[in-house]
Design a protein around this motif. Structure first.
Motif, short mmCIF file in Angstrom:
data_model
loop_
_atom_site.label_atom_id
_atom_site.label_comp_id
_atom_site.label_asym_id
_atom_site.label_seq_id
_atom_site.Cartn_x
_atom_site.Cartn_y
_atom_site.Cartn_z
N UNK A 1 60.56 8.26 -29.48
CA UNK A 1 60.12 7.60 -28.25
C UNK A 1 58.98 8.33 -27.55
N UNK A 2 59.12 8.49 -26.24
CA UNK A 2 58.06 9.12 -25.43
C UNK A 2 57.80 10.55 -25.88
N UNK A 3 58.84 11.26 -26.28
CA UNK A 3 58.67 12.63 -26.75
C UNK A 3 57.83 12.66 -28.03
N UNK A 4 58.05 11.68 -28.89
CA UNK A 4 57.25 11.58 -30.10
C UNK A 4 55.80 11.28 -29.80
N UNK A 5 55.55 10.39 -28.82
CA UNK A 5 54.19 10.05 -28.43
C UNK A 5 53.47 11.27 -27.85
N UNK A 6 54.17 12.04 -27.03
CA UNK A 6 53.56 13.24 -26.46
C UNK A 6 53.24 14.26 -27.55
N UNK A 7 54.16 14.42 -28.51
CA UNK A 7 53.93 15.34 -29.62
C UNK A 7 52.70 14.92 -30.42
N UNK B 1 51.45 4.07 -33.22
CA UNK B 1 52.15 5.35 -33.32
C UNK B 1 51.37 6.40 -34.10
N UNK B 2 50.06 6.17 -34.21
CA UNK B 2 49.25 7.25 -34.74
C UNK B 2 47.79 7.14 -34.32
N UNK B 3 47.06 6.15 -34.81
CA UNK B 3 45.60 6.16 -34.68
C UNK B 3 45.12 6.18 -33.22
N UNK B 4 45.66 5.32 -32.39
CA UNK B 4 45.17 5.25 -31.01
C UNK B 4 45.51 6.52 -30.22
N UNK B 5 46.76 6.98 -30.21
CA UNK B 5 47.05 8.25 -29.51
C UNK B 5 46.28 9.43 -30.10
N UNK B 6 46.08 9.43 -31.41
CA UNK B 6 45.34 10.51 -32.04
C UNK B 6 43.88 10.51 -31.58
N UNK B 7 43.28 9.32 -31.50
CA UNK B 7 41.90 9.21 -31.01
C UNK B 7 41.77 9.79 -29.60
#
Length: 285
Positions: free
Chosen positions: A157-163, A235-241
């Motif tokens: 969840x949110x913890x994964x997104x922050x990580x 769950x990867x590309x956008x937060x990573x950018x």
């Protein structure tokens, strides 16, 4: 000497950002396409080494070969222009506007994605004999990477997104350090050494690089990874950018600019003479 001083380095960074902003659309896309393709090949190379040797450090030590090649050939990664292009805007270079920075980022994104996607398709053909058999060991490993670094984050969840975001920040801190380190030398060997170390750190530590992921995740989908296109982007590309932008600009671009391009006033030691005013210095000449 082949060493470039920090003050000269700051100017080179601003000049590089300005040059990239005013580059033609054709050249920007071609250079970004080739950068994405070469980095994707390097990622496939490193994963192959890791799978065949069972030693992740071996893959990480050799992955930077791709980054060095694309940099020396003058190709552009989105992670690099995230750091350099805004400096020309902040420095108020003539003709540089926010829309021109965003234009550069958009074109580089498209080129990087197209180059990485091309290699993803080519490597998927190799790993499956043109999709006539199941993926080999390397292909299976790529599919598992795609699952663990999309739905694996989503499970938290949110913890994964922050990580995920923090891994993106740390990644471009290292990658942009490599870009800048290459500018600190005027020799090929110096540039390669400067780039190699931080790039190796990011890859071995498993930080999230948006362009490497443009290869890994489409390739993982082609090779049977159990995740979706939506999983990949959300769950990867956008937060990573976003993390890459924050990491490169904050910890590399702005820090070098603030302390070497726009230095604070020098503190005078007690008893030392006050520096001459500019008009006095001119009169003395």
């Amino acid at each position: 000497m082949s060493y470039v001083t920090p003050a000269e380095l700051a100017t080179k960074m601003i000049d590089a950002g300005e040059a990239k902003i005013f580059m033609s659309t054709r050249d920007t896309v071609i250079r970004a396409y080739m950068a994405g393709a070469i980095l994707a090949l390097a990622a496939a190379f490193a994963i192959t080494i890791t799978v065949q040797t069972g030693e992740p450090l071996a893959g990480a030590m050799l992955f930077p070969v791709g980054f060095c090649m694309l940099y020396l050939l003058g190709f552009d990664l989105l992670t690099g222009v995230f750091t350099l292009a805004p400096l020309a805007l902040i420095d108020k270079r003539p003709g540089v506007r926010l829309r021109s920075v965003l234009r550069n980022w958009s074109l580089v994104f498209v080129g990087n994605f197209a180059g990485a996607l091309t290699v993803a398709l080519m490597m998927a053909v190799i790993f499956t004999y043109a999709f006539s058999t199941g993926p080999n060991d390397v292909g299976q490993a790529i599919g598992k990477i795609g699952e663990s670094r999309t739905v694996g984050y989503a499970d938290h969840g949110a913890a994964g997104m922050l990580t995920l975001f923090i891994r993106g920040v740390l990644c471009n801190w290292m990658v942009s350090t490599g870009v800048v380190a290459a500018m600190m030398s005027t020799s090929v060997s110096g540039k390669v050494i400067g780039m190699w170390m931080p790039i190796m750190v990011f890859f071995y530590m498993g930080f999230e690089h948006s362009i490497v992921n443009m290869y890994l995740f489409p390739s993982g989908l082609m090779l049977g990874g159990d995740f979706s296109i939506a999983d990949y982007f959300i769950w990867n590309e956008i937060p990573t950018l976003v993390g890459n932008l924050v990491g490169g600009l904050t910890f590399v671009g702005l820090t070098v600019y603030a302390t070497h391009a726009r230095t604070a006033a020098t503190r005078r030691r007690p008893g030392s003479p006050a520096p001459a005013r500019p008009e006095v210095a001119r009169a003395a000449k």
